[in-house]
Motif scaffolding. Sequence first.
Motif, short mmCIF file in Angstrom:
data_model
loop_
_atom_site.label_atom_id
_atom_site.label_comp_id
_atom_site.label_asym_id
_atom_site.label_seq_id
_atom_site.Cartn_x
_atom_site.Cartn_y
_atom_site.Cartn_z
N ALA A 15 2.78 8.87 9.75
CA ALA A 15 1.54 8.40 9.11
C ALA A 15 1.42 8.95 7.70
N CYS A 16 1.78 10.21 7.54
CA CYS A 16 1.69 10.82 6.21
C CYS A 16 2.64 10.15 5.23
N ARG A 17 3.84 9.80 5.71
CA ARG A 17 4.80 9.12 4.83
C ARG A 17 4.28 7.74 4.44
N ALA A 18 3.65 7.06 5.42
CA ALA A 18 3.10 5.72 5.13
C ALA A 18 2.01 5.82 4.07
N ALA A 19 1.13 6.81 4.20
CA ALA A 19 0.05 6.97 3.22
C ALA A 19 0.61 7.41 1.87
N LEU A 20 1.58 8.30 1.91
CA LEU A 20 2.18 8.78 0.67
C LEU A 20 2.83 7.62 -0.09
N ALA A 21 3.57 6.78 0.65
CA ALA A 21 4.22 5.63 0.01
C ALA A 21 3.17 4.67 -0.55
N THR A 22 2.11 4.42 0.23
CA THR A 22 1.07 3.48 -0.20
C THR A 22 0.40 3.97 -1.48
N LEU A 23 -0.04 5.22 -1.48
CA LEU A 23 -0.76 5.75 -2.65
C LEU A 23 0.15 5.79 -3.87
N THR A 24 1.42 6.13 -3.65
CA THR A 24 2.36 6.19 -4.78
C THR A 24 2.57 4.80 -5.37
N ILE A 25 2.75 3.81 -4.50
CA ILE A 25 2.98 2.44 -4.97
C ILE A 25 1.73 1.91 -5.69
N LEU A 26 0.55 2.16 -5.13
CA LEU A 26 -0.68 1.69 -5.78
C LEU A 26 -0.78 2.27 -7.18
N ARG A 27 -0.46 3.55 -7.31
CA ARG A 27 -0.55 4.22 -8.61
C ARG A 27 0.53 3.71 -9.56
#
Length: 394
Positions: free
Chosen positions: A290-302
């Motif tokens: 879950a943490c990797r999924a959120a990390l990837a999402t936030l990084t891509i959004l930014r």
Amino acid sequence: MSSTTAALDLATIQQLERDHQPPLYAKREIALVRGEGAYLFDSDGQRYLDAMSNYGVAVLGHADPEFAAALTDQLQTLTTGHQSFYSDVRAALLREIAGIAPEGMPRFFLSNSGAEAIEAALKFARAATGRPKIVAAKRGYHGRTLGALAATADPKYRAPFEPLGLPVTHVAFGDIDPLAAALDDETAAVILEPVQGEGGIYPASDDYLQAVRRLTKESGALLIVDEVQSGFRTGAPFAISHAGVVPDLLATAKGLANGFPIGLTIATEAVAGDLAPGTHGTTFGGNPLACRAALATLTILRERDLYARVTQLGDEIVARIEALQSPKVRQVRGRGFMIGIELKGRVTPTLRALQQQGVLALPAGPVTLRLLPPMIWEAAQVDELLAALTEVLA
Ligand SMILES: Cc1ncc(COP(=O)(O)O)c(C=O)c1O
């Protein structure tokens, strides 16, 4: 393609779900089996423009290669890990969240859903203040677990389960006087959505949110903002930032991990810096996948600057719907990619007509059509939406 699902046709899928699920959802007749970017595909191969992100979740759309690669890598590295052990991925996510959290809010509790993020906020507020009561807003929606349900306004959800343990007073949203009257020295917190979602897409004014902040401070109550739905899609990570308000607690979920189940409760040091070990917790919360999924999402959004795109395209969508001057439309409301079209009649026939035009949207209450597009939409998807809306709102 998975050999376990390849054989299931629509009739079989429908029958299995009807036979084995409690009948809790008013189902739309299609089965969604695949996604690609801004589009979803049903079991008959029919393509739909996704204007709903599965209730605001799929901010990066579907099957994003960078997101998929991050999850695949994590699946092959480490999937599960309890929070009683340190984790490299969790630490990296906490650092990324620290970059978007409101100033002065450095404590992040990770869980698995929107309702859980709200439950944590309610518990933390009671623990921090030692006070029992909550003030919430009419039309507000906070989830279906018992605490979140007590804060939710609509009797349709609450009535079958009353009495609910949490003492909650519901006051009119957007009107500061009833809120002031409801606060007393037993109030632990006021909980509000900065943009009400399920209730019909109602953005709060900056003045109102600032006044709520002032009043809560004066009365010693905390301010909880529920950004489970508004998080990430109003042109900033959090909608409350548009009003320049810093709450004491902020709950978010849906878009945070682009579809991987997650909840996040952000808190000030004063609220969550001294919580005793064991006062709250969850087995799955903060797991590496879950943490990797959120990390990837936030990084891509930014990195793809999707917040700015949502502001620009969201304004354009609202302006173009208003320009249709449809006799069926009462009002268009929203911020960024959280848009409500209040109709003069019931929303269901319009949603059905849109689906026939190849566009999937949502209701928000009985008369409001809700658009929560993936944040990867481009001009072509806006044109496609407007072409379909022009047909169905004519
Ligand atoms: C504003 C808000 N709060 C809380 C929730 C509950 O989230 P979940 O369904 O993940 O429990 C929702 C879900 O729609 C929501 O929109």
